[in-house]
Design a protein around this motif. Structure first.
Motif, PDB file in Angstrom:
ATOM      1  N   GLU A   1       0.417  12.631   1.600  1.00 31.09           N
ATOM      2  CA  GLU A   1      -0.847  11.609   0.816  1.00 31.09           C
ATOM      3  C   GLU A   1       0.601  10.253   1.115  1.00 31.09           C
ATOM      4  O   GLU A   1       0.149   9.217   0.765  1.00 31.09           O
ATOM      5  CB  GLU A   1      -1.080  11.854  -0.170  1.00 31.09           C
ATOM      6  CG  GLU A   1      -2.420  10.644  -0.338  1.00 31.09           C
ATOM      7  CD  GLU A   1      -3.056  11.129  -1.157  1.00 31.09           C
ATOM      8  OE1 GLU A   1      -3.341  10.261  -2.444  1.00 31.09           O
ATOM      9  OE2 GLU A   1      -3.225  12.605  -1.927  1.00 31.09           O
ATOM     10  N   ILE A   2       1.530  10.937  -0.165  1.00 29.89           N
ATOM     11  CA  ILE A   2       2.798   9.913  -0.042  1.00 29.89           C
ATOM     12  C   ILE A   2       2.984   9.240   1.107  1.00 29.89           C
ATOM     13  O   ILE A   2       3.413   7.330   1.231  1.00 29.89           O
ATOM     14  CB  ILE A   2       3.280  10.246  -1.237  1.00 29.89           C
ATOM     15  CG1 ILE A   2       3.126  10.722  -2.985  1.00 29.89           C
ATOM     16  CG2 ILE A   2       4.758   8.899  -1.567  1.00 29.89           C
ATOM     17  CD1 ILE A   2       4.217  10.894  -3.572  1.00 29.89           C
ATOM     18  N   LEU A   3       3.579   9.860   1.486  1.00 29.80           N
ATOM     19  CA  LEU A   3       4.011   9.653   2.597  1.00 29.80           C
ATOM     20  C   LEU A   3       3.417   9.139   4.037  1.00 29.80           C
ATOM     21  O   LEU A   3       3.524   7.517   4.244  1.00 29.80           O
ATOM     22  CB  LEU A   3       5.072  11.219   3.456  1.00 29.80           C
ATOM     23  CG  LEU A   3       5.513  10.525   5.256  1.00 29.80           C
ATOM     24  CD1 LEU A   3       6.789   9.700   4.918  1.00 29.80           C
ATOM     25  CD2 LEU A   3       5.984  11.399   5.837  1.00 29.80           C
TER      26      LEU A   3
ATOM     27  N   VAL B   1      13.756   9.678   0.482  1.00 26.06           N
ATOM     28  CA  VAL B   1      15.009   8.991   0.755  1.00 26.06           C
ATOM     29  C   VAL B   1      14.323   9.086   2.501  1.00 26.06           C
ATOM     30  O   VAL B   1      14.430   7.970   3.198  1.00 26.06           O
ATOM     31  CB  VAL B   1      16.102  10.189   1.196  1.00 26.06           C
ATOM     32  CG1 VAL B   1      17.244   9.010   2.070  1.00 26.06           C
ATOM     33  CG2 VAL B   1      17.424   9.293  -0.166  1.00 26.06           C
ATOM     34  N   ASP B   2      13.874   9.885   2.298  1.00 28.68           N
ATOM     35  CA  ASP B   2      13.120  10.559   3.826  1.00 28.68           C
ATOM     36  C   ASP B   2      11.964   9.610   3.765  1.00 28.68           C
ATOM     37  O   ASP B   2      11.515   8.869   4.630  1.00 28.68           O
ATOM     38  CB  ASP B   2      12.738  11.334   3.840  1.00 28.68           C
ATOM     39  CG  ASP B   2      11.177  12.155   4.914  1.00 28.68           C
ATOM     40  OD1 ASP B   2      12.002  11.566   6.218  1.00 28.68           O
ATOM     41  OD2 ASP B   2      10.921  12.716   5.536  1.00 28.68           O
ATOM     42  N   VAL B   3      10.960   9.321   2.844  1.00 23.41           N
ATOM     43  CA  VAL B   3       9.476   8.575   2.699  1.00 23.41           C
ATOM     44  C   VAL B   3      10.530   7.095   2.938  1.00 23.41           C
ATOM     45  O   VAL B   3       9.569   6.034   3.673  1.00 23.41           O
ATOM     46  CB  VAL B   3       8.916   8.237   0.956  1.00 23.41           C
ATOM     47  CG1 VAL B   3       8.089   7.036   1.365  1.00 23.41           C
ATOM     48  CG2 VAL B   3       8.548   9.870   1.182  1.00 23.41           C
ATOM     49  N   SER B   4      10.892   6.605   2.201  1.00 22.30           N
ATOM     50  CA  SER B   4      11.258   5.172   2.220  1.00 22.30           C
ATOM     51  C   SER B   4      12.516   4.671   3.096  1.00 22.30           C
ATOM     52  O   SER B   4      11.841   4.090   3.960  1.00 22.30           O
ATOM     53  CB  SER B   4      13.212   4.785   1.200  1.00 22.30           C
ATOM     54  OG  SER B   4      12.379   5.765   0.312  1.00 22.30           O
ATOM     55  N   GLN B   5      12.528   5.588   4.098  1.00 17.17           N
ATOM     56  CA  GLN B   5      13.725   5.049   5.057  1.00 17.17           C
ATOM     57  C   GLN B   5      12.405   5.063   6.428  1.00 17.17           C
ATOM     58  O   GLN B   5      12.519   4.042   7.247  1.00 17.17           O
ATOM     59  CB  GLN B   5      14.617   6.600   6.127  1.00 17.17           C
ATOM     60  CG  GLN B   5      15.711   6.425   5.511  1.00 17.17           C
ATOM     61  CD  GLN B   5      16.623   7.484   5.733  1.00 17.17           C
ATOM     62  OE1 GLN B   5      16.383   8.037   6.415  1.00 17.17           O
ATOM     63  NE2 GLN B   5      17.853   7.543   5.201  1.00 17.17           N
ATOM     64  N   LYS B   6      11.403   6.509   6.783  1.00 18.45           N
ATOM     65  CA  LYS B   6      10.896   6.272   7.417  1.00 18.45           C
ATOM     66  C   LYS B   6      10.004   4.482   7.801  1.00 18.45           C
ATOM     67  O   LYS B   6       9.076   3.991   7.920  1.00 18.45           O
ATOM     68  CB  LYS B   6       9.436   7.194   7.199  1.00 18.45           C
ATOM     69  CG  LYS B   6       9.989   8.291   8.015  1.00 18.45           C
ATOM     70  CD  LYS B   6       9.122   9.692   8.036  1.00 18.45           C
ATOM     71  CE  LYS B   6       9.699  10.508   9.027  1.00 18.45           C
ATOM     72  NZ  LYS B   6       9.736  11.790   7.982  1.00 18.45           N
ATOM     73  N   TRP B   7       9.645   4.986   6.342  1.00 19.62           N
ATOM     74  CA  TRP B   7       8.781   3.385   5.369  1.00 19.62           C
ATOM     75  C   TRP B   7       9.182   2.024   6.233  1.00 19.62           C
ATOM     76  O   TRP B   7       8.535   0.978   6.407  1.00 19.62           O
ATOM     77  CB  TRP B   7       8.986   3.111   3.549  1.00 19.62           C
ATOM     78  CG  TRP B   7       7.139   2.413   3.305  1.00 19.62           C
ATOM     79  CD1 TRP B   7       6.344   1.689   4.085  1.00 19.62           C
ATOM     80  CD2 TRP B   7       6.906   1.931   1.739  1.00 19.62           C
ATOM     81  NE1 TRP B   7       5.842   0.819   2.610  1.00 19.62           N
ATOM     82  CE2 TRP B   7       6.373   1.466   1.581  1.00 19.62           C
ATOM     83  CE3 TRP B   7       7.778   2.392   0.288  1.00 19.62           C
ATOM     84  CZ2 TRP B   7       5.699   0.935   0.283  1.00 19.62           C
ATOM     85  CZ3 TRP B   7       7.362   2.195  -0.160  1.00 19.62           C
ATOM     86  CH2 TRP B   7       6.439   1.639  -0.928  1.00 19.62           C
TER      87      TRP B   7
ATOM     88  N   ALA C   1       1.025  -1.683   0.117  1.00 23.08           N
ATOM     89  CA  ALA C   1       0.147   0.160   0.300  1.00 23.08           C
ATOM     90  C   ALA C   1       0.481   0.847   0.070  1.00 23.08           C
ATOM     91  O   ALA C   1       1.532   1.654   0.688  1.00 23.08           O
ATOM     92  CB  ALA C   1      -1.136  -0.073   0.833  1.00 23.08           C
ATOM     93  N   GLY C   2       0.475   2.379  -0.933  1.00 26.02           N
ATOM     94  CA  GLY C   2       1.712   3.432  -1.292  1.00 26.02           C
ATOM     95  C   GLY C   2       0.369   4.313  -2.436  1.00 26.02           C
ATOM     96  O   GLY C   2       0.735   3.712  -3.291  1.00 26.02           O
TER      97      GLY C   2
END
Length: 304
Positions: free
Chosen positions: A84-86, A141-147, A68-69
């Motif tokens: 929304e992406i995050l 980068v930020d999104v992927s790290q948090k995900w 989901a994303g």
């Protein structure tokens, strides 16, 4: 032995193909959906904004595949779109982690999507799963790290967790290939930016076969890049696509400033260079059906 798979993001491009493949392999499939009951699969309702999920969803599953994303390649990255992406990624993964912390389920494995965006723009340096994460000032980068951090909350519960850093997924049904092929077909194809940036891609079917293998085989655990073993530069990609589509490349390069004008911050997706290693999935015993770009593209456009 029961083989029930619950997919979040199951109506997207990857989820749709994956569900078909799982059914063909003898699995039962259910989807998490905001509007359940509309498709061919059993579905359970969840609402990320409200933070609610059908209590029967997680207890149904032997395996969960978390895709989901909200798509990063649709629409300009306004502040609202970025939020929304995050939140679509963190909210979904967080909800699943919360449910998996409760007793009364029998989930054997949790396979969660991430993206090679975590490596940032790494030029022509080959990056692998051990490469330190790039600076989080870059949105992807930020999104992927948090995900990924949200997925590790599931791992802490003692459930086998696999994090899949997905490259540029090739499919004629959606994703990056559609606009690229459209411009080439309109005789307006050109390398983007310098054309030297690396594109780490994977054929949709290879990605889905990899996800099925991750789900089935207990030795898969931890983080893996889901990219083909042969990344190409943007110039090579565009030239190969043009030759498969039998179209000439007429334009010189599309300059970076023009892309920034058209796409805003989202131009990161096509301008950042990511030369990502597939070594770890190969060592784990996965075989690519489409390791090279030309046959991968021909599989979609043979008739053209």
């Amino acid at each position: 032995m029961s083989r029930k798979v619950l997919i979040s993001g199951g109506t997207g491009m990857i989820g749709t193909r994956l569900a078909e493949m799982l059914i063909d392999t003898g699995y039962e499939v259910a989807l998490l959906s905001r509007q359940p009951g509309t498709g061919r699969y059993r579905s359970f309702r969840w609402d990320l904004r409200a933070g609610t999920i059908d209590e029967a969803a997680v207890p149904y599953a032997d395996y969960i595949i978390n895709l989901a994303g909200s798509s990063v390649s649709e629409g300009k990255w306004t502040e609202e779109r970025k939020r929304e992406i995050l939140t679509s990624r963190l909210g979904g993964t967080g909800l699943l982690a919360r449910e998996l912390a409760k007793p009364g389920h029998h989930v054997r494995a949790f396979v969660s999507a991430s993206a090679i965006g975590i490596y940032g723009d790494s030029g022509d340096q080959v990056v692998n799963e051990e490469t330190p994460a790039a600076s989080a000032t870059d949105f992807l980068v930020d999104v992927s790290q948090k995900w990924e951090a949200a997925a590790h909350d599931v791992e802490k519960l003692g459930i086998r967790t696999v994090v899949t850093r997905i490259g540029i997924v090739l499919s004629p049904e959606g994703g990056a290939l559609v606009p690229l092929a459209r411009t080439v077909k309109m005789m307006a194809g050109a390398p983007l930016g310098t054309g030297k940036q690396y594109m780490s891609w994977i054929h949709l079917d290879d990605l889905c076969r990899l996800l099925v293998q991750m789900l089935e085989e207990p030795q898969w655990q931890g983080t893996y890049n889901a990219v083909s073993p042969h990344p190409v530069t943007n110039k090579e990609f565009t030239e190969t696509l043009a030759s498969v589509l039998h179209r000439p490349l007429v334009l010189p390069k599309v300059p970076e400033f023009a892309l920034n004008l058209m796409m805003g911050e989202m131009s990161e997706i096509v301008l950042a260079s990511q030369r990502v290693s597939a070594e770890k999935v190969l060592r784990q015993g996965f075989t690519f059906e489409y390791p090279h770009l030309k046959p991968a593209l021909e599989s979609f456009y043979e008739e053209e």
